[in-house]
Design a protein around this motif. Structure first.
Motif, PDB file in Angstrom:
ATOM      1  N   HIS A 139       6.825  -1.113   0.816  1.00 59.34           N
ATOM      2  CA  HIS A 139       6.241   0.237   0.821  1.00 59.34           C
ATOM      3  C   HIS A 139       5.200   0.411   1.954  1.00 59.34           C
ATOM      4  O   HIS A 139       5.102   1.490   2.549  1.00 59.34           O
ATOM      5  CB  HIS A 139       5.588   0.482  -0.543  1.00 59.34           C
ATOM      6  CG  HIS A 139       4.967   1.823  -0.715  1.00 59.34           C
ATOM      7  ND1 HIS A 139       5.693   2.955  -0.994  1.00 59.34           N
ATOM      8  CD2 HIS A 139       3.670   2.223  -0.659  1.00 59.34           C
ATOM      9  CE1 HIS A 139       4.872   3.991  -1.097  1.00 59.34           C
ATOM     10  NE2 HIS A 139       3.639   3.576  -0.904  1.00 59.34           N
ATOM     11  N   HIS A 160       5.257   3.051   5.062  1.00 59.81           N
ATOM     12  CA  HIS A 160       4.194   3.992   5.458  1.00 59.81           C
ATOM     13  C   HIS A 160       4.042   4.013   6.981  1.00 59.81           C
ATOM     14  O   HIS A 160       3.933   5.073   7.593  1.00 59.81           O
ATOM     15  CB  HIS A 160       2.862   3.608   4.808  1.00 59.81           C
ATOM     16  CG  HIS A 160       2.612   4.306   3.496  1.00 59.81           C
ATOM     17  ND1 HIS A 160       2.605   5.689   3.388  1.00 59.81           N
ATOM     18  CD2 HIS A 160       2.350   3.829   2.255  1.00 59.81           C
ATOM     19  CE1 HIS A 160       2.355   6.019   2.124  1.00 59.81           C
ATOM     20  NE2 HIS A 160       2.209   4.913   1.417  1.00 59.81           N
ATOM     21  N   SER A 209      -4.074   3.832   1.643  1.00 59.68           N
ATOM     22  CA  SER A 209      -3.423   4.541   0.537  1.00 59.68           C
ATOM     23  C   SER A 209      -4.262   4.368  -0.722  1.00 59.68           C
ATOM     24  O   SER A 209      -5.416   3.926  -0.652  1.00 59.68           O
ATOM     25  CB  SER A 209      -2.021   3.966   0.339  1.00 59.68           C
ATOM     26  OG  SER A 209      -2.129   2.633  -0.097  1.00 59.68           O
ATOM     27  N   ASP A 230       3.154   9.554  -0.283  1.00 62.07           N
ATOM     28  CA  ASP A 230       4.414   8.876  -0.592  1.00 62.07           C
ATOM     29  C   ASP A 230       5.642   9.794  -0.460  1.00 62.07           C
ATOM     30  O   ASP A 230       5.634  10.933  -0.948  1.00 62.07           O
ATOM     31  CB  ASP A 230       4.354   8.293  -2.009  1.00 62.07           C
ATOM     32  CG  ASP A 230       3.461   7.062  -2.060  1.00 62.07           C
ATOM     33  OD1 ASP A 230       3.055   6.577  -0.991  1.00 62.07           O
ATOM     34  OD2 ASP A 230       3.192   6.585  -3.179  1.00 62.07           O
TER      35      ASP A 230
HETATM   36 ZN    ZN Z   1       2.044   4.875  -0.569  1.00 64.42          ZN
END
Ligand code: ZN
Ligand code: KG4
Length: 329
Positions: A111, A115, A141, A297
């Motif tokens: 993840h 990003h 984040s 996200d």
């Molecule tokens: Zn994220």
């Protein structure tokens, strides 16, 4: 090459179709913010149940809005970590089931790496702007504040991380202290626009290290608001400035020391206007930041990252499993 991206690591159920790692063909995000906001934060069990209800309609919409059929899809990229175990499981298992049924290759995506790849999506980089390596990536984040040196596609070296709260987490907690609601980042940003950063709050510089720390700042805010007559807007503006100040100063200094070609911002906190403004004003090398809807996200960034995995033969097996504590570099 058209990749279907799937993202369910936290509280957004998302699917997207991206061509050649740069062009967004469709990008669907079903946010759970309204459901979690009544609890003041994410409830993991509620999040995974909601992903289960939403994931198939979201994928169907991503395919239909892209105007493609399954025959046009060349591969599936899915987030397998870091994140909430129950949430990640929904995306990974749906992705594996579709890959098996449609006989498509699948790749598990980190993840945090995803990003960073939001910076390659066509809406953020025009044709003349090319990312040059090495570049310095600041991923900010809800769960991470990582400073990562990117030497090439898929080549990462972690330089720094948060020692306690992530920047987004600190903003979320500050918003709770100030009764501004959830998620805290946008709430603090909005309240800040009505105030002045005139209150004195500490910065943890952690000299000699690329690490960050925000928990002392949060405690200082809590102490500050115990005093009578403190304006919430001024407290929000002062807190926002303290977070931004540390992120910008430390990243720009690291960029100078490491002589990188560019700085790439990513993660939900990169949607913050003051953060971007300060970076653009203080960095000597170009700073890239995705548009706000690609900082938070989404699955387009997962598909963009997956494209590079497929290009370099990083294909997962059907035993792909979730790794909730996965890190980068
Ligand atoms: Zn994220
Ligand atoms: O990347 P993200 O959407 O999810 C995670 O991977 O965690 O980041 C969410 C975080 C939250 O802490 C939220 O408060 C923060 O990003 N955020 C912002 C803004 N929009 C979202 N922080 C500051 N300013 C914003 N405009």
């Amino acid at each position: 090459m058209k990749i279907l991206g799937i993202e369910t690591s936290c509280d957004e159920t998302a699917a997207a179709v991206v061509e050649d790692g740069i062009e967004i063909v469709s990008n669907v995000v079903a946010s759970q913010i309204d459901i979690h906001s009544r609890y003041g934060g994410i409830v993991p069990e509620v999040a995974s149940r909601q992903h289960l209800l939403t994931i198939i309609p979201v994928i169907d919409r991503a395919i239909s809005e892209a105007g493609v059929t399954w025959q046009d899809i060349d591969g599936i990229a899915v987030t397998y970590g870091p994140g909430l175990a129950g949430s990640l499981l929904v995306g990974v298992n749906v992705a594996k089931a579709i890959a098996l049924a449609k006989q498509l290759p699948i790749t598990g995506v980190n993840h945090l790496e995803a990003h960073i790849y939001a910076n390659w999506l066509s809406s953020s980089l025009d044709e003349e702007s090319q990312v040059g390596f090495p570049c310095l990536c600041l991923i900010v984040s809800g769960g991470h504040s990582d400073l990562v040196l990117m030497k090439g596609h898929g080549q990462f070296e972690k330089l720094g991380r948060t020692r306690d709260d992530a920047a987004g987490e600190a903003l979320d907690k500050a918003a709770r202290i100030l009764n501004l609601g959830y998620p805290g980042g946008p709430a603090i940003e909005q309240a800040s626009s009505l105030g002045k950063p005139c209150l004195s709050l500490p910065r943890a510089w952690l000299k000699g290290s690329h690490d960050f720390s925000f928990s002392g700042l949060k405690t200082a805010l809590w102490r500050l608001v115990q005093r009578d007559g403190i304006s919430v807007a001024d407290a929000a503006a002062s807190f926002q400035l303290a977070v931004v100040d540390v992120l910008v100063t430390k990243t720009v200094k690291a960029a100078r020391e490491l002589q990188v070609k560019q700085i790439l911002l990513s993660g939900g906190v990169a949607a913050n206007k003051l953060l971007t403004e300060r970076f653009l004003n203080s960095s000597q090398v170009p700073v890239f930041v995705p548009p706000p809807h690609l900082c938070t996200d989404n699955a387009a960034m997962v598909a963009a990252c997956g494209y590079h995995h497929f290009q370099t033969g990083q294909i997962s097996n059907y035993d792909l499993d979730v790794v909730p504590s996965l890190s980068l570099g």
